[in-house]
Design an enzyme around this catalytic site. Structure first.
Site, mmCIF file in Angstrom:
data_model
loop_
_atom_site.group_PDB
_atom_site.id
_atom_site.type_symbol
_atom_site.label_atom_id
_atom_site.label_comp_id
_atom_site.label_asym_id
_atom_site.label_seq_id
_atom_site.Cartn_x
_atom_site.Cartn_y
_atom_site.Cartn_z
ATOM 1 N N ARG A 185 36.425 78.474 35.444
ATOM 2 C CA ARG A 185 36.194 78.488 36.906
ATOM 3 C C ARG A 185 37.370 79.070 37.688
ATOM 4 O O ARG A 185 37.640 78.667 38.820
ATOM 5 C CB ARG A 185 35.893 77.085 37.441
ATOM 6 C CG ARG A 185 34.725 76.416 36.799
ATOM 7 C CD ARG A 185 33.396 77.110 37.090
ATOM 8 N NE ARG A 185 32.368 76.483 36.282
ATOM 9 C CZ ARG A 185 31.997 76.909 35.071
ATOM 10 N NH1 ARG A 185 32.519 78.027 34.565
ATOM 11 N NH2 ARG A 185 31.081 76.295 34.381
ATOM 12 N N SER A 241 29.142 70.856 41.386
ATOM 13 C CA SER A 241 30.223 70.013 40.869
ATOM 14 C C SER A 241 31.402 70.026 41.833
ATOM 15 O O SER A 241 31.892 71.091 42.203
ATOM 16 C CB SER A 241 30.686 70.519 39.503
ATOM 17 O OG SER A 241 29.641 70.337 38.577
ATOM 18 N N GLU A 314 36.841 71.568 42.280
ATOM 19 C CA GLU A 314 36.253 72.867 41.917
ATOM 20 C C GLU A 314 35.859 73.598 43.199
ATOM 21 O O GLU A 314 35.915 74.820 43.281
ATOM 22 C CB GLU A 314 35.013 72.654 41.034
ATOM 23 C CG GLU A 314 34.312 73.961 40.691
ATOM 24 C CD GLU A 314 33.266 73.833 39.602
ATOM 25 O OE1 GLU A 314 33.400 72.945 38.733
ATOM 26 O OE2 GLU A 314 32.316 74.636 39.612
HETATM 27 C C1 LIG Z 1 23.338 72.779 43.280
HETATM 28 C C2 LIG Z 1 24.519 73.608 42.820
HETATM 29 C C3 LIG Z 1 24.706 73.833 41.477
HETATM 30 C C4 LIG Z 1 25.803 74.582 41.031
HETATM 31 N N1 LIG Z 1 25.937 74.819 39.703
HETATM 32 C C5 LIG Z 1 26.960 75.586 39.268
HETATM 33 C C6 LIG Z 1 27.092 75.896 37.877
HETATM 34 O O1 LIG Z 1 26.301 75.505 37.037
HETATM 35 N N2 LIG Z 1 28.158 76.661 37.507
HETATM 36 C C7 LIG Z 1 29.063 77.144 38.402
HETATM 37 O O2 LIG Z 1 29.997 77.848 38.009
HETATM 38 N N3 LIG Z 1 28.951 76.874 39.726
HETATM 39 C C8 LIG Z 1 27.936 76.112 40.166
HETATM 40 N N4 LIG Z 1 27.822 75.832 41.498
HETATM 41 C C9 LIG Z 1 28.841 76.343 42.435
HETATM 42 C C10 LIG Z 1 28.509 77.735 43.002
HETATM 43 O O3 LIG Z 1 27.157 78.022 42.778
HETATM 44 C C11 LIG Z 1 29.367 78.808 42.368
HETATM 45 O O4 LIG Z 1 30.738 78.539 42.541
HETATM 46 C C12 LIG Z 1 29.032 80.201 42.961
HETATM 47 O O5 LIG Z 1 29.552 81.187 42.108
HETATM 48 C C13 LIG Z 1 29.585 80.410 44.377
HETATM 49 O O6 LIG Z 1 29.050 81.630 44.875
HETATM 50 P P1 LIG Z 1 28.820 81.834 46.442
HETATM 51 O O7 LIG Z 1 28.285 83.184 46.663
HETATM 52 O O8 LIG Z 1 28.009 80.701 46.975
HETATM 53 O O9 LIG Z 1 30.312 81.741 46.974
HETATM 54 P P2 LIG Z 1 30.818 81.124 48.343
HETATM 55 O O10 LIG Z 1 30.722 79.625 48.254
HETATM 56 O O11 LIG Z 1 30.164 81.768 49.498
HETATM 57 O O12 LIG Z 1 32.354 81.542 48.276
HETATM 58 C C14 LIG Z 1 33.209 81.049 47.257
HETATM 59 C C15 LIG Z 1 34.539 81.809 47.306
HETATM 60 O O13 LIG Z 1 34.343 83.149 46.893
HETATM 61 C C16 LIG Z 1 34.779 84.049 47.924
HETATM 62 N N5 LIG Z 1 33.892 85.203 47.888
HETATM 63 C C17 LIG Z 1 32.534 85.218 47.849
HETATM 64 N N6 LIG Z 1 32.083 86.481 47.771
HETATM 65 C C18 LIG Z 1 33.169 87.290 47.775
HETATM 66 C C19 LIG Z 1 33.364 88.707 47.724
HETATM 67 N N7 LIG Z 1 32.355 89.562 47.673
HETATM 68 N N8 LIG Z 1 34.630 89.178 47.739
HETATM 69 C C20 LIG Z 1 35.695 88.342 47.819
HETATM 70 N N9 LIG Z 1 35.573 86.985 47.884
HETATM 71 C C21 LIG Z 1 34.324 86.473 47.847
HETATM 72 C C22 LIG Z 1 34.655 83.244 49.200
HETATM 73 O O14 LIG Z 1 35.463 83.783 50.239
HETATM 74 C C23 LIG Z 1 35.132 81.896 48.718
HETATM 75 O O15 LIG Z 1 36.545 81.878 48.610
HETATM 76 C C24 LIG Z 1 26.728 75.101 41.964
HETATM 77 C C25 LIG Z 1 26.534 74.872 43.345
HETATM 78 C C26 LIG Z 1 25.426 74.140 43.765
HETATM 79 C C27 LIG Z 1 25.214 73.920 45.239
#
Ligand SMILES: Cc1cc2nc3c(=O)[nH]c(=O)nc-3n(C[C@H](O)[C@H](O)[C@H](O)COP(=O)(O)OP(=O)(O)OC[C@H]3O[C@@H](n4cnc5c(N)ncnc54)[C@H](O)[C@@H]3O)c2cc1C
Length: 323
Positions: A185, A241, A314
């Site tokens: 992560r 998480s 996380e």
């Molecule tokens: C129900 C649920 C289940 C989940 N299960 C998992 C799982 O199984 N495994 C897992 O790893 N995660 C899981 N997550 C967490 C989440 O899905 C991941 O961390 C996901 O990759 C975040 O992506 P996002 O687009 O929502 O990022 P955001 O939450 O929008 O942003 C996260 C970070 O990334 C940065 N960011 C986003 N896009 C860019 C870009 N293009 N350039 C530069 N920076 C950027 C943002 O500024 C921020 O710092 C879960 C979340 C939920 C709600």
């Protein structure tokens, strides 16, 4: 320097207008967070690139918002500019034949605002294997690349070939996955557990290297992952998480063993289905970011007292926490 809301306008060539005082809670998976001073939605990488470059020239810090599924936005909101990334093109490209025999190693190209689960579904339908684990992971490709998202034994680093970035020196670069220092992560693009908007690198797109597979088999595998999720994870709004798993153990097991399952604080509850999830049962307006922080502190303190383990967040905290 942060300029007062309403004083800023983007030049015409950026192609997107700014909104001010934009509520953000509805754009996060936990439905929590105050407004952004400035806000814009981009749907094309050129808009994303130009908007970021413009923000840098006028010295306005920016935050890229993907799916908002890993972000706890403060109740006071975000100072500066929030860029909602909806650049969503996905396509399957044949491998460059100078690298691999044609058709043997296809690539999936995705713009950074594409949904990771959507990319996984497209790859499966095209008879490609490698991204089945991602069908159940919320959020965008950009967020997944930053976080090294993973599930069911797979993670981004297993299939990522390269990413196109706008780096901090304002250059567009293609960076091979091996240079991103991937760990559990983590990557060297991730900016820590508590961040303000800033002037960091921006992921524009990614190429995943996949293998030819059997669509039916991949579909069945993906279906199994989705069913496992439905059985083991809550349906209420959450950030997934909350803490990373400590070496050799599970954060959820420790929180449960510490007697915190079902614990409530303000509008937030430790999920009864999965104790590492904090759920906002009330939706928008139901719980506050302060509730989440207080609950995280209680969990960290209790688990440390009981088991001597320090749980590491996380999720990322963003915005203005001065209050
Ligand atoms: C129900 C649920 C289940 C989940 N299960 C998992 C799982 O199984 N495994 C897992 O790893 N995660 C899981 N997550 C967490 C989440 O899905 C991941 O961390 C996901 O990759 C975040 O992506 P996002 O687009 O929502 O990022 P955001 O939450 O929008 O942003 C996260 C970070 O990334 C940065 N960011 C986003 N896009 C860019 C870009 N293009 N350039 C530069 N920076 C950027 C943002 O500024 C921020 O710092 C879960 C979340 C939920 C709600």
């Amino acid at each position: 320097m942060i300029i007062a809301p309403t004083a800023l306008q983007t030049p015409a060539n950026v192609g997107v207008a700014l909104e001010t005082d934009k509520p953000l809670a509805g754009l996060t998976s936990i439905k929590i967070g105050g407004p952004a001073d400035y806000f814009a939605t981009v749907t094309h990488p050129h808009q994303l690139l130009r908007l970021v470059r413009w923000a840098r020239t006028v010295d306005v810090p920016y935050l890229i918002l993907g799916g908002g599924s890993n972000l706890l936005i403060s109740d006071a909101g975000v100072r500066g500019l929030v860029i909602h990334n909806r650049c969503r093109t996905i396509r399957i490209d044949p491998a460059p034949c100078c690298v691999f025999p044609l058709d043997e190693r296809p690539f999936l190209f995705a713009e950074s605002g594409a949904l990771l689960a959507g990319a996984a579904r497209i790859s499966i339908n095209e008879g490609l294997t490698g991204l089945e684990w991602a069908v159940s992971v919320p959020g965008t490709v950009g967020g997944a690349v930053i976080n090294n998202a993973g599930a069911h034994g797979g993670e981004v680093k297993d299939n990522l070939w390269d990413v196109m970035l706008l780096d901090e020196a304002d250059e567009v670069q293609i960076v091979r996955a091996g240079a991103l220092d991937y760990r559990y992560r983590r990557s060297n693009l991730k900016r820590g557990e508590s961040i303000q908007g800033g002037f960091g690198p921006v992921v524009l797109s990614a190429n995943f290297r996949l293998s030819l597979g059997d669509a039916e088999e991949s579909r069945a595998t993906a279906q199994g992952f989705l069913e496992h999720r439905r059985r083991t994870q809550p349906v209420e709004p959450s950030l997934g998480s909350t803490f990373t798993n400590p070496p050799g153990d599970y954060a959820g097991r420790l929180i449960d063993a510490a007697g915190l399952r079902g614990q409530r604080m303000g509008g937030i509850e430790v999920s009864r289905t999965h104790a590492n999830f904090l759920v906002n049962a009330g939706g928008v307006g139901g719980a506050t970011a302060a509730d989440v922080l207080a609950m995280m502190a209680l969990i960290q303190h209790t688990v440390h007292q009981r088991f001597g383990v320090r749980l590491e967040p996380e999720i990322q905290r963003v915005g203005d926490w001065a209050q």
